[in-house]
Design a protein around this motif. Sequence first.
Motif, PDB file in Angstrom:
ATOM      1  N   GLY A 390    -101.543   7.041 -28.209  1.00  0.00           N
ATOM      2  CA  GLY A 390    -100.163   6.826 -27.811  1.00  0.00           C
ATOM      3  C   GLY A 390     -99.191   7.595 -28.685  1.00  0.00           C
ATOM      4  N   VAL A 391     -99.442   7.608 -30.004  1.00  0.00           N
ATOM      5  CA  VAL A 391     -98.602   8.381 -30.918  1.00  0.00           C
ATOM      6  C   VAL A 391     -98.692   9.859 -30.565  1.00  0.00           C
ATOM      7  CG1 VAL A 391     -98.251   9.073 -33.319  1.00  0.00           C
ATOM      8  CG2 VAL A 391     -98.819   6.700 -32.776  1.00  0.00           C
ATOM      9  N   ARG A 392     -99.925  10.330 -30.363  1.00  0.00           N
ATOM     10  CA  ARG A 392    -100.116  11.750 -30.011  1.00  0.00           C
ATOM     11  C   ARG A 392     -99.372  12.106 -28.729  1.00  0.00           C
ATOM     12  NH1 ARG A 392    -102.965  13.586 -26.207  1.00  0.00           N
ATOM     13  NH2 ARG A 392    -104.262  11.705 -26.046  1.00  0.00           N
ATOM     14  N   GLU A 393     -99.503  11.270 -27.706  1.00  0.00           N
ATOM     15  CA  GLU A 393     -98.868  11.586 -26.432  1.00  0.00           C
ATOM     16  C   GLU A 393     -97.350  11.622 -26.553  1.00  0.00           C
ATOM     17  OE1 GLU A 393    -100.210   9.971 -22.692  1.00  0.00           O
ATOM     18  OE2 GLU A 393    -102.080   9.290 -23.618  1.00  0.00           O
ATOM     19  N   VAL A 394     -96.779  10.665 -27.256  1.00  0.00           N
ATOM     20  CA  VAL A 394     -95.321  10.662 -27.421  1.00  0.00           C
ATOM     21  C   VAL A 394     -94.864  11.944 -28.111  1.00  0.00           C
ATOM     22  CG1 VAL A 394     -93.404   9.588 -28.666  1.00  0.00           C
ATOM     23  CG2 VAL A 394     -95.001   8.167 -27.386  1.00  0.00           C
TER      24      VAL A 394
END
Length: 423
Positions: A390-394
């Motif tokens: 999720g951090v990567r995608e954001v």
Amino acid sequence: MTQLPFGREIQSRIYSAGVFGRTPSVPTHADSLERAGLKAMSPPARDYVQTGAGSGSTMDANRAAFDRHRIVPRMLRDVSRREQSISLLGSDFLSPLLTAPIGVAEMAHPDADLAVARGAKAAGVPMIISSQASVPMEQIAAELGDHPRWFQLYWSNQPSVVESFVRRAEAIGAGAIVVTLDTTVLGWRTLDLDRAYLPFARGLGIAQYTSDPAFQDLVEQRVNGGPGKQPDGRPTPAAVRSLLSITKHYPGEFRENLRSPYPRAAVQTFLEVFSRTDLTWDDLATLREMTDLPILVKGVQSVKDARLALEAGVDGIIVSNHGGRQVDGAIASLDALEAIVPVVDGHVPLLFDSGIRCGADVYKALALGASAVCIGRPYVYGLAIAGADGVREVLEHFRAELDLMMATTGVTSIAEIDSSMLA
């Protein structure tokens, strides 16, 4: 330097997955991302992340300032090749983005700062490690490997803890020390107050301290000095839950901690030593004597303070109002940035945070003179939704949107994004 996929490639990846019925696990729209992230958190975590100071008017001002500035696209320019990379404090970064230091990440996801480190590394975004992290900085650094990291320092009223934190930051290869100036006391954060919930009082977000030898010396002194004041009357269920939380988050084996005075003494010690309210600009000279690392100050909003920071010899300034969490009715960070840019006049890098929700916001901050931009709450929403992924995608979505903003406004490098691109 390896270039991460451009915005069009991120778009194509999403649209190709859609053919098979797969939509992004992390929403791309700022409002949807916020709703999904908050929904994934517990009520105390939700309130802790979203609360502002007082009425929340500073958070509103942050958003209104972005809305006042409008982008003026330019047409028929060759934008077939675009480059986001920047040079900052002697290091080359893939983009003008960094993760802002946000504490108590374990409230959003059990992997906490380790997940943030994995996501930031995968997205090619440097991480600013928080003093209030849920994981010791050494473990975060191990997760980052050779990926760039800075360390954010809350200046304790115990000099031994300050120096120990700085020494540890040097040892983990931090590229800079970021001193947060605006949190010598906690602001009047109404959602937390109405819930009577402070995570640090329950042992959350203090892993940098409980893993620190200088801090542990203070805890030892407290324990050996006597039991201290004990709670009056019979323990309530809430008090028992708090004790279990403190015990769980203290290093060591849970059963042993349950019988030990050290976990509770550590929390009491932290609450006493966390901040130093008599800190002044002159004290930055002490920090300079401690380390050769670049020193940035975070939380500057005043033109006068920007001048004082330059006089103190800082290596960078982060214009920030702590995401509206400290002062109710304060100036918007974007307005502060616009006023401070001519004072700094390129003498040191000028970074920005507070109110950033999308790539267009990043673009506007850069156009007004920011050298780089720190992303805060959005990556926490991604963390709550899907952990490290999720951090990567954001962060990838921010990079992708910024890249497409460059293409659709006719610029090919970060240096070309200036005030001429704004109405």
